[in-house]
Design a protein around this motif. Sequence first.
Motif, PDB file in Angstrom:
ATOM      1  N   ILE A  65      41.754  36.126  36.183  1.00 19.64           N
ATOM      2  CA  ILE A  65      42.541  37.041  37.015  1.00 19.64           C
ATOM      3  C   ILE A  65      41.908  38.430  37.018  1.00 19.64           C
ATOM      4  O   ILE A  65      41.795  39.079  38.061  1.00 19.64           O
ATOM      5  CB  ILE A  65      43.997  37.099  36.525  1.00 19.64           C
ATOM      6  CG1 ILE A  65      44.695  35.764  36.785  1.00 19.64           C
ATOM      7  CG2 ILE A  65      44.756  38.237  37.206  1.00 19.64           C
ATOM      8  CD1 ILE A  65      46.115  35.694  36.258  1.00 19.64           C
ATOM      9  N   ASP A  68      38.820  38.037  39.313  1.00 14.97           N
ATOM     10  CA  ASP A  68      39.089  37.802  40.730  1.00 14.97           C
ATOM     11  C   ASP A  68      39.899  38.913  41.383  1.00 14.97           C
ATOM     12  O   ASP A  68      39.591  39.337  42.510  1.00 14.97           O
ATOM     13  CB  ASP A  68      39.829  36.476  40.910  1.00 14.97           C
ATOM     14  CG  ASP A  68      38.978  35.268  40.563  1.00 14.97           C
ATOM     15  OD1 ASP A  68      37.741  35.418  40.505  1.00 14.97           O
ATOM     16  OD2 ASP A  68      39.546  34.187  40.331  1.00 14.97           O
ATOM     17  N   LYS A  69      40.931  39.377  40.690  1.00 13.84           N
ATOM     18  CA  LYS A  69      41.881  40.308  41.308  1.00 13.84           C
ATOM     19  C   LYS A  69      41.565  41.778  41.040  1.00 13.84           C
ATOM     20  O   LYS A  69      41.700  42.614  41.924  1.00 13.84           O
ATOM     21  CB  LYS A  69      43.304  40.001  40.815  1.00 13.84           C
ATOM     22  CG  LYS A  69      43.750  38.566  41.040  1.00 13.84           C
ATOM     23  CD  LYS A  69      43.745  38.192  42.522  1.00 13.84           C
ATOM     24  CE  LYS A  69      44.276  36.773  42.718  1.00 13.84           C
ATOM     25  NZ  LYS A  69      44.218  36.362  44.150  1.00 13.84           N
ATOM     26  N   GLN A  72      37.433  42.011  41.910  1.00 13.84           N
ATOM     27  CA  GLN A  72      37.042  41.402  43.182  1.00 13.84           C
ATOM     28  C   GLN A  72      35.944  40.339  43.053  1.00 13.84           C
ATOM     29  O   GLN A  72      35.138  40.135  43.964  1.00 13.84           O
ATOM     30  CB  GLN A  72      36.627  42.485  44.169  1.00 13.84           C
ATOM     31  CG  GLN A  72      37.751  43.467  44.470  1.00 13.84           C
ATOM     32  CD  GLN A  72      37.585  44.199  45.776  1.00 13.84           C
ATOM     33  OE1 GLN A  72      36.734  43.879  46.609  1.00 13.84           O
ATOM     34  NE2 GLN A  72      38.411  45.205  45.983  1.00 13.84           N
TER      35      GLN A  72
END
Length: 282
Positions: A65, A68-69, A72
Amino acid sequence: MAGDVQYTSFFSPQQYRWLKSQLGDQVQVGPYLGIQMLAFNMLEPPFAGNRDLRLALSMAVDRQILSDKVRQGVFPPAYAMTPPLPGFQEPLPDWASWSDERRHAEARRLYAAAGYSASHPLKVELVYGTEPTTRDMMDALAAMWRVNLGAQVEPYNEEFGVMLQDLALHKAKLFWSGWTAGYPDPYTFEQLYKSGYAQNFGAYSEPHFDALLAAASIEPDNSKRYRLLEQSETLLNAEAPYIPLLYYSTLHLIKPYVKGVPRNTMDIDGSRYIYILEHEGH
């Protein structure tokens, strides 16, 4: 985008997806020998002598997470100290391949075994230096620990020079850390936890770990050196004096007519190899 700059040495990872949509292949990302992590003060409570608590906090972090979050997708998850290197077998902990549910459950078990619960939560500050792209990472970590464990971790920002002084004096209990390699070898990362090393800010000390590092430092056969350093890093992961988070990446914007930029994991771009093709406009 205005055509005034042909090459950048860095861009903020928060801009990656937007830049990629605007500039396409001019956005270039590659592996880099660097790690973002947290470290513990090993001299005093709550983390000194409490491996279960240290490991619980590490296992409760959802690195995918974060990657990815929060970053990016440009900084890959890290479960060990040394970024991927040819010939070095990265000593990943078993739980790195577990499902989120299994990992969270084991983190909660360790958290309870360490003496903490909903009625007696861990309360600690997470110290980090002033940097625009760091606060979102700290907030995400605090939220993960609150949701997955019930721990109350409060991010605390300090001016970078002040933070370094506090780390040298061993004032911080849980703190942001990072390292980029001065040369492509696991030793440059693992030495951060050698007894007495100036930048061993958590004051971790383990004779067996020190002995393995000492043996590796005088071993002339590189394959044998790597096996020793794999053992020392396996021990370091088991003791959990730190929390690996993400590996760094090289982040460049390069115009398509700029050629010969040498890409490497040290991010050393020798200008003597670079040339510019004849072109028009941007």
